[in-house]
Design a protein around this motif. Structure first.
Motif, PDB file in Angstrom:
ATOM      1  N   ASP A  13      60.502  78.437  13.139  1.00 34.52           N
ATOM      2  CA  ASP A  13      59.562  78.615  12.024  1.00 34.52           C
ATOM      3  C   ASP A  13      59.845  77.612  10.907  1.00 34.52           C
ATOM      4  O   ASP A  13      58.919  77.108  10.248  1.00 34.52           O
ATOM      5  CB  ASP A  13      59.658  80.043  11.482  1.00 34.52           C
ATOM      6  CG  ASP A  13      59.171  81.074  12.503  1.00 34.52           C
ATOM      7  OD1 ASP A  13      58.430  80.668  13.435  1.00 34.52           O
ATOM      8  OD2 ASP A  13      59.526  82.253  12.356  1.00 34.52           O
ATOM      9  N   GLN A  14      61.129  77.327  10.664  1.00 34.73           N
ATOM     10  CA  GLN A  14      61.479  76.347   9.633  1.00 34.73           C
ATOM     11  C   GLN A  14      60.965  74.939  10.009  1.00 34.73           C
ATOM     12  O   GLN A  14      60.447  74.211   9.161  1.00 34.73           O
ATOM     13  CB  GLN A  14      62.991  76.323   9.425  1.00 34.73           C
ATOM     14  CG  GLN A  14      63.552  77.563   8.755  1.00 34.73           C
ATOM     15  CD  GLN A  14      65.059  77.522   8.632  1.00 34.73           C
ATOM     16  OE1 GLN A  14      65.724  76.630   9.182  1.00 34.73           O
ATOM     17  NE2 GLN A  14      65.629  78.508   7.914  1.00 34.73           N
ATOM     18  N   SER A  53      57.265  74.848   9.516  1.00 36.85           N
ATOM     19  CA  SER A  53      56.951  74.815   8.078  1.00 36.85           C
ATOM     20  C   SER A  53      57.168  73.419   7.500  1.00 36.85           C
ATOM     21  O   SER A  53      56.421  72.973   6.620  1.00 36.85           O
ATOM     22  CB  SER A  53      57.815  75.839   7.334  1.00 36.85           C
ATOM     23  OG  SER A  53      57.565  77.145   7.783  1.00 36.85           O
ATOM     24  N   GLN A  54      58.169  72.715   7.983  1.00 34.15           N
ATOM     25  CA  GLN A  54      58.412  71.348   7.509  1.00 34.15           C
ATOM     26  C   GLN A  54      57.237  70.426   7.857  1.00 34.15           C
ATOM     27  O   GLN A  54      56.857  69.573   7.062  1.00 34.15           O
ATOM     28  CB  GLN A  54      59.711  70.813   8.124  1.00 34.15           C
ATOM     29  CG  GLN A  54      60.970  71.463   7.577  1.00 34.15           C
ATOM     30  CD  GLN A  54      62.215  70.935   8.248  1.00 34.15           C
ATOM     31  OE1 GLN A  54      62.160  70.055   9.108  1.00 34.15           O
ATOM     32  NE2 GLN A  54      63.374  71.479   7.856  1.00 34.15           N
ATOM     33  N   GLU A 110      54.129  71.437   8.319  1.00 38.49           N
ATOM     34  CA  GLU A 110      52.996  71.855   7.491  1.00 38.49           C
ATOM     35  C   GLU A 110      53.122  71.332   6.063  1.00 38.49           C
ATOM     36  O   GLU A 110      52.128  70.987   5.417  1.00 38.49           O
ATOM     37  CB  GLU A 110      52.898  73.385   7.490  1.00 38.49           C
ATOM     38  CG  GLU A 110      52.515  73.966   8.857  1.00 38.49           C
ATOM     39  CD  GLU A 110      52.552  75.488   8.860  1.00 38.49           C
ATOM     40  OE1 GLU A 110      53.137  76.061   7.897  1.00 38.49           O
ATOM     41  OE2 GLU A 110      52.029  76.091   9.806  1.00 38.49           O
ATOM     42  N   GLY A 111      54.358  71.286   5.534  1.00 35.74           N
ATOM     43  CA  GLY A 111      54.541  70.813   4.170  1.00 35.74           C
ATOM     44  C   GLY A 111      54.657  69.303   4.045  1.00 35.74           C
ATOM     45  O   GLY A 111      54.642  68.770   2.931  1.00 35.74           O
TER      46      GLY A 111
END
Length: 334
Positions: A97-98, A101-102, A104-105
């Protein structure tokens, strides 16, 4: 390796990256699949694809370094997804998930670093596209005009050949009509010269068009790039001088073409008129009527005519009644 080359390689590596390879459903399974990172990765790659590598040539080293660092950082995020191994992680679901998320950001940071270079590259690309479109439009206009002129000349050539075939049918006629051969030869000479000048006109028209397009890009060449206002003035003056010379040559060639076509038609008119001259003479009854017919026929044959190619400024008219009266009066007195 130069900074420019390194930046191009980093940028092209991001542009060529296949985002679908990040899902890894075949080796990670549905539980640890990274499919959620595919769409954000596609969005990020689309952002990089908006920056053309040709625009990098104009950027200073600090901007190139900024682009390279951003591209390398985002590629490293992709590589982390490709290297992700659940069995090596204490909490694989959280690590996955991390990583997602990276990705996506990453778009926001990449946009902040790249939107100015992208805007510059887009404006440069649009400007060259406009100039290319203008150049193609100019060349197409010249080509269309040349094709139209060639078509018209072909039609006129066919008409002239048809007239010549009709004239040959009565070429054996005796008397005045035999002199038509001189006008026939003259018309043939003018026709050949007109074809020659037509070719020069079309070629010069294309040449003027090509030169006009070339001048749009000449100042961008290092050899012609003006360093001072005096150099710019000289470059503009030379462009204008060459353009006027080419235009003058084009107008001169077109004028010669029109003149030869005019003379060809005039001589063909006189040839045709002489071929029917004897028929008019034979149809006249009486000496007085014959003199009048001969006077009118000779005036029609030898008076300058308007052909549409050149304008005849002399206002010649048919012989007046007073010009014909002396012969008739003299015959009556006899």
């Amino acid at each position: 390796m130069t900074k420019l080359t390194e930046t191009k390689e980093s940028l092209e590596r991001m542009q060529r990256f296949d985002p679908d390879s990040l899902a890894r459903e075949s080796d990670l399974g549905a539980r640890f699949s990274l499919a959620a990172a595919v769409e954000p990765a596609k969005k990020l790659i689309r952002l990089y694809n908006q920056l053309g590598t040709s625009a990098l040539d104009d950027f200073p080293d600090d901007i190139l370094d900024q682009i390279k660092k951003q591209a390398d950082a985002d590629y490293n995020r992709f590589k982390s997804l490709l290297d992700f191994a659940p069995d090596e992680q204490q909490s694989p679901a959280q690590t996955r998930d991390q990583l997602v998320s990276q990705i996506e950001g990453a778009y926001r940071a990449a946009f902040q670093s790249l939107y100015m270079p992208i805007a510059y590259g887009a404006s440069k690309s649009i400007d060259f596209q406009r100039m290319e479109n203008d150049a193609r439009a100019s060349l197409q206009a010249v080509t269309d005009q040349a094709s139209e002129i060639t078509g018209q000349l072909s039609e006129q050539q066919e008409q002239a050949e048809q007239v010549l075939r009709d004239v040959r049918k009565v070429a054996a006629e005796q008397g005045v009509s035999q002199q038509a051969i001189y006008f026939k030869d003259e018309a043939k000479d003018h026709n050949e010269l007109a074809d020659t000048w037509r070719k020069y006109t079309v070629r010069l028209a294309i040449g003027v068009g090509i030169y006009a397009v070339a001048t749009l890009f000449m100042h961008k060449m290092p050899f012609f790039y003006p360093d001072t206002a005096y150099d710019s003035l000289q470059l503009v003056a030379s462009k204008i001088l060459i353009f006027f010379v080419l235009t003058y040559m084009l107008l001169l060639a077109a004028k010669n073409f029109l003149n030869h076509k005019h003379n060809e038609i005039i001589n063909k008119h006189r040839q045709n008129a002489l071929m029917t001259f004897q028929a008019l003479v034979d149809a006249a009854k009486g000496e007085e009527s014959r003199d009048i017919v001969l006077t009118h026929a000779a005036s029609c044959i030898f008076t300058p005519q308007d052909t549409g190619y050149t304008k005849n400024q002399s206002s010649s008219s048919s012989p007046s009644v007073m010009e014909m009266l002396p012969k008739t009066v003299l015959r009556v007195d006899k």
